[in-house]
Design an enzyme around this catalytic site. Structure first.
Site, PDB file in Angstrom:
ATOM      1  N   ASP A  45      51.272  49.593  25.344  1.00  0.00           N
ATOM      2  CA  ASP A  45      52.064  48.373  25.847  1.00  0.00           C
ATOM      3  C   ASP A  45      51.776  47.506  24.111  1.00  0.00           C
ATOM      4  O   ASP A  45      52.467  46.268  24.248  1.00  0.00           O
ATOM      5  CB  ASP A  45      51.314  47.599  26.639  1.00  0.00           C
ATOM      6  CG  ASP A  45      49.899  47.398  26.604  1.00  0.00           C
ATOM      7  OD1 ASP A  45      49.198  47.692  25.718  1.00  0.00           O
ATOM      8  OD2 ASP A  45      49.325  46.486  27.494  1.00  0.00           O
ATOM      9  N   SER A  46      51.142  48.073  23.272  1.00  0.00           N
ATOM     10  CA  SER A  46      51.243  47.570  21.974  1.00  0.00           C
ATOM     11  C   SER A  46      52.868  47.437  21.644  1.00  0.00           C
ATOM     12  O   SER A  46      53.016  46.901  20.601  1.00  0.00           O
ATOM     13  CB  SER A  46      50.614  48.328  21.006  1.00  0.00           C
ATOM     14  OG  SER A  46      50.786  49.739  21.202  1.00  0.00           O
ATOM     15  N   ASP A  84      51.254  53.885  29.261  1.00  0.00           N
ATOM     16  CA  ASP A  84      50.382  52.865  29.369  1.00  0.00           C
ATOM     17  C   ASP A  84      50.595  51.687  30.485  1.00  0.00           C
ATOM     18  O   ASP A  84      51.766  51.025  30.283  1.00  0.00           O
ATOM     19  CB  ASP A  84      50.181  51.807  28.016  1.00  0.00           C
ATOM     20  CG  ASP A  84      49.003  51.324  27.797  1.00  0.00           C
ATOM     21  OD1 ASP A  84      47.959  51.337  28.717  1.00  0.00           O
ATOM     22  OD2 ASP A  84      48.853  50.732  26.863  1.00  0.00           O
ATOM     23  N   LYS A 114      47.410  55.328  31.794  1.00  0.00           N
ATOM     24  CA  LYS A 114      46.292  54.655  30.967  1.00  0.00           C
ATOM     25  C   LYS A 114      46.161  53.247  31.655  1.00  0.00           C
ATOM     26  O   LYS A 114      47.331  52.466  31.724  1.00  0.00           O
ATOM     27  CB  LYS A 114      46.260  54.674  29.642  1.00  0.00           C
ATOM     28  CG  LYS A 114      45.212  53.787  28.971  1.00  0.00           C
ATOM     29  CD  LYS A 114      45.022  54.116  27.329  1.00  0.00           C
ATOM     30  CE  LYS A 114      45.872  53.224  26.629  1.00  0.00           C
ATOM     31  NZ  LYS A 114      45.634  51.817  27.027  1.00  0.00           N
ATOM     32  N   GLU A 116      43.435  49.582  31.634  1.00  0.00           N
ATOM     33  CA  GLU A 116      42.403  48.999  30.731  1.00  0.00           C
ATOM     34  C   GLU A 116      41.365  48.541  31.896  1.00  0.00           C
ATOM     35  O   GLU A 116      41.388  47.800  32.899  1.00  0.00           O
ATOM     36  CB  GLU A 116      42.807  47.658  30.100  1.00  0.00           C
ATOM     37  CG  GLU A 116      43.889  48.225  28.931  1.00  0.00           C
ATOM     38  CD  GLU A 116      44.302  46.879  27.927  1.00  0.00           C
ATOM     39  OE1 GLU A 116      43.566  45.998  28.033  1.00  0.00           O
ATOM     40  OE2 GLU A 116      45.375  47.253  27.276  1.00  0.00           O
ATOM     41  N   GLU A 184      37.803  51.485  22.690  1.00  0.00           N
ATOM     42  CA  GLU A 184      38.372  50.799  21.833  1.00  0.00           C
ATOM     43  C   GLU A 184      37.334  49.717  20.936  1.00  0.00           C
ATOM     44  O   GLU A 184      36.728  49.108  21.686  1.00  0.00           O
ATOM     45  CB  GLU A 184      39.546  50.238  21.997  1.00  0.00           C
ATOM     46  CG  GLU A 184      40.437  49.543  20.864  1.00  0.00           C
ATOM     47  CD  GLU A 184      41.817  48.745  21.458  1.00  0.00           C
ATOM     48  OE1 GLU A 184      42.070  49.119  22.307  1.00  0.00           O
ATOM     49  OE2 GLU A 184      42.252  47.959  20.277  1.00  0.00           O
TER      50      GLU A 184
HETATM   51  O1  KIV Z   1      48.621  49.649  23.726  1.00  0.00           O
HETATM   52  C1  KIV Z   1      48.070  50.463  23.003  1.00  0.00           C
HETATM   53  O2  KIV Z   1      48.798  51.087  21.835  1.00  0.00           O
HETATM   54  C2  KIV Z   1      46.739  50.747  23.072  1.00  0.00           C
HETATM   55  C3  KIV Z   1      45.994  50.854  22.042  1.00  0.00           C
HETATM   56  C4  KIV Z   1      45.639  49.812  21.192  1.00  0.00           C
HETATM   57  C5  KIV Z   1      44.570  51.534  22.448  1.00  0.00           C
HETATM   58  O3  KIV Z   1      46.464  50.520  24.480  1.00  0.00           O
END
Ligand code: KIV
Length: 283
Positions: A45-46, A84, A114, A116, A184
């Site tokens: 989600d980056s 994500d 994934k 968090e 992380e």
């Molecule tokens: O969104 C992402 O790229 C991530 C990384 C920062 C670990 O979750």
């Protein structure tokens, strides 16, 4: 090369081989990463910051993630892809979490999702998604979606008590059924302790050299995203500079009439056709 599976990742851990993990958000980048031989791609989600220009990951939606994850799948058909779960796509209920995790698999061709966090509510979500038959990767330590609660984008687990909390979260996430955990922004000693105690692959980003694999945000490591660069990033290239130089040269050449050159960059036309065409124009 055949797409790697959970069995391959477990085998790599047993053999002491490092797992190579990199983010991607689009077709072209995914294609290059697959060509380079990365083991796993995270459509993170980056995306919000790297590709969509937001300051945080909070505004990213499931539809954004599905669109970009599908593009990455088309670019890297033979690479294991992690989707994500964006902010508020799993927090509300187990049902919401399963439905959105399912979209990643069904609509975007992801191999796993994934999410968090390491508290009891997240453990419950991991269990529910896993029981629905979907592979889950946990993500603990510096978790950007919990930025408010962890005091901003900063390293976690730097006191003995905070370090123990993260070690216990890793145990809880593994017990809930995650097949792997991303850790992380934690000290090397904490990354090492988690890795040594885990029965599943531990992947690290800013978590030292002992984890079973390493992740970087691709735009950081090639010098494309320069708004902010975390300490743990190594720059392998300066693609941002290369592109800016090319864009500048193009701008100058167009303004000076130096591009295009008709003998090189344009379509020709048979002399007779040109003559007839000019005659038609004058009629
Ligand atoms: O969104 C992402 O790229 C991530 C990384 C920062 C670990 O979750």
């Amino acid at each position: 090369m055949a797409k790697k599976t959970i069995n391959d990742f477990n085998q790599m851990v047993d053999n002491g081989e490092k797992i190579v993990y990199l983010t991607a958000y689009d077709y072209l980048t995914a294609k290059m990463e697959e060509k380079a031989g990365v083991d796993m791609i995270l459509v993170g989600d980056s995306l919000g910051m790297v590709s969509l220009g937001y300051d945080t990951t909070f505004p990213v939606t499931m539809d954004d993630m599905i669109r970009h994850c599908s593009a990455v799948r088309r670019g890297a058909p033979n690479t294991f892809i992690v989707g994500d779960m964006p902010y508020m796509s799993y927090q509300t209920s187990n049902e919401q979490a399963i439905a959105n995790a399912g979209r990643f698999i069904k609509e975007a061709g992801a191999d796993c999702i994934k999410l968090e966090g390491g508290g009891p509510m997240i453990a419950e979500r991991i269990k529910a998604i896993q029981q629905a038959g979907i592979l889950v990767m946990g993500h603990i330590g510096l978790t950007p979606q919990l930025m408010g609660q962890i005091g901003g984008y900063r390293a976690q687990g730097r006191s003995s008590a905070a370090a123990m909390k993260i070690v216990n979260e890793a145990k809880a996430v593994e017990a809930a059924g995650a097949f792997s955990i991303l850790v992380e922004g934690i000290p090397t000693a904490v990354g090492k302790a988690i890795t040594e105690r885990a029965g599943i692959p531990i992947l690290g980003i800013g978590a030292g050299s002992y984890t079973h694999g390493q992740l970087l945000i691709y735009a950081d490591m090639v010098g494309l995203y320069d708004n902010f660069t975390p300490k743990f990033v190594k720059k392998y290239a300066n693609v941002g500079e290369v592109l800016t130089k090319a864009f500048k040269e193009y701008t100058e050449e167009v303004r000076k009439g130096q591009f295009p050159v008709d003998s090189e960059h344009t379509y020709g036309m048979n002399e007779t056709e040109v003559k007839e065409f000019l005659a038609l124009l004058d009629k």
